[in-house]
Design an enzyme around this catalytic site. Structure first.
Site, PDB file in Angstrom:
ATOM      1  N   SER A  34       0.791  -1.224   0.000  1.00 20.53           N
ATOM      2  CA  SER A  34       0.000   0.000   0.000  1.00 20.53           C
ATOM      3  C   SER A  34       0.827   1.278   0.000  1.00 20.53           C
ATOM      4  CB  SER A  34      -0.955   0.011   1.207  1.00 20.53           C
ATOM      5  OG  SER A  34      -0.239  -0.143   2.418  1.00 20.53           O
ATOM      6  N   ASP A 247      -2.647   8.330   7.885  1.00 19.93           N
ATOM      7  CA  ASP A 247      -3.591   7.472   8.596  1.00 19.93           C
ATOM      8  C   ASP A 247      -2.841   6.590   9.594  1.00 19.93           C
ATOM      9  OD1 ASP A 247      -2.403   5.534   7.039  1.00 19.93           O
ATOM     10  OD2 ASP A 247      -4.120   5.224   5.724  1.00 19.93           O
ATOM     11  N   HIS A 250       0.206   4.980   7.041  1.00 21.93           N
ATOM     12  CA  HIS A 250       0.799   5.546   5.834  1.00 21.93           C
ATOM     13  C   HIS A 250       1.226   7.004   5.983  1.00 21.93           C
ATOM     14  CE1 HIS A 250      -1.949   2.251   4.586  1.00 21.93           C
ATOM     15  NE2 HIS A 250      -0.884   1.905   3.882  1.00 21.93           N
TER      16      HIS A 250
END
Length: 282
Positions: A34, A247, A250
């Site tokens: 991600s 978040d 990340h």
């Protein structure tokens, strides 16, 4: 694909063939999770690891959520910019193309997928060497214990030192492995980027980088915005440039930009044994 540069846990391949003066390399091939996903998971119907909804993409062009786990661009975007290239498109967005899709691959493709892991059977270096990989750019793991979800597990809100310890030990093992591989295969060259130290600099000296918030996530709910992920129901900070984290896990666009700037132009104290610029020019 006679030569290439690969980038870590983010595995990112840069194939060095002929290219224009405006480009350092002709194409970028991205392998990772991600941290560098630019929309592959949007095409996985059963995946829960998605970022194709607000407030993700809040600072991306047209304020659109694209599947990036970020308020804007991520490291893959900035690396492509540094190389004078457009961001490599998600592989899964090209599956519906005809046989001409092979032409699209020559311009670079991203295979990065949120939630992806590394398995021995799918991460064989020689699976890569036989395909022509000769130059590897390997990015070590960051100070994972300092991300909001790890801090939230401590009553004091401090970094999880055990997690950071194992992250640093992992990096040591990677460096040792790279040395062994280089000794065995002389024609391979590599650059290892010390993300761990760079992240600790953000945490310990935030003002030097324009940050004021190093503990809490920008987007989320609960303590440190780390008890609920960044969802449409979550709140988000008004100034994303002063937060290290977007978040639970990340980095913000601002953090990713500084990391990539350091990768290309920073002190060689963060790169071993050579810088990425030296690696590409070899």
């Amino acid at each position: 694909m006679s030569q290439c540069v690969s980038l870590l846990t983010i595995l990112l391949f840069i194939f060095c063939l002929s290219y224009s003066d405006a480009q350092m390399v002709p194409a970028v091939f991205v392998f990772g999770d991600s941290l560098v996903d630019v929309g592959n998971n949007n095409h996985l119907e059963l995946s829960l690891a998605k970022a194709d909804f607000p407030h993700n993409g809040l600072d991306f062009p047209r304020k659109k959520a694209t599947g990036r786990f970020s308020n804007g661009k991520n490291a893959a975007d900035f690396i492509a910019e540094k190389l004078g290239l457009p961001t490599s498109p998600p592989y899964l967005s090209l599956r519906s193309l005809s046989n001409n899709s092979n032409n699209a691959f020559t311009m670079g493709v991203s295979f990065a997928s949120g939630g992806a892991g590394i398995l021995n059977e799918t991460n064989k270096l020689f699976r890569l060497y036989d395909l022509g990989a000769r130059k590897f750019f390997v990015v070590g793991t960051g100070a994972i214990g300092c991300c909001p979800t790890q801090r939230n597990q401590n009553k004091t809100g401090e970094c999880n030192h055990e997690t950071n310890y194992w992250s640093s030990k992992y990096n040591e093992a990677v460096i040792s492995l790279l040395k062994e591989i280089k000794a065995e295969i002389k024609e391979i060259n590599y650059s290892f980027f010390d993300t761990y130290s760079v992240f600790l600099n953000f945490i310990e000296k935030p003002s030097l980088y324009g940050f004021t918030e190093v503990k809490a996530a920008c987007c989320g709910l609960g303590n440190l915005n780390a008890q609920v992920p960044c969802l449409p129901i979550s709140t988000y900070c008004t100034n994303r440039t002063d937060h290290v984290f977007w978040d639970l896990y990340h980095p913000t666009e601002a953090t990713s930009r500084i990391i990539v700037d350091t990768i290309f132009s920073g002190s060689q104290q963060y790169a071993y044994p050579i810088s990425v610029k030296q690696l590409i020019s070899m």
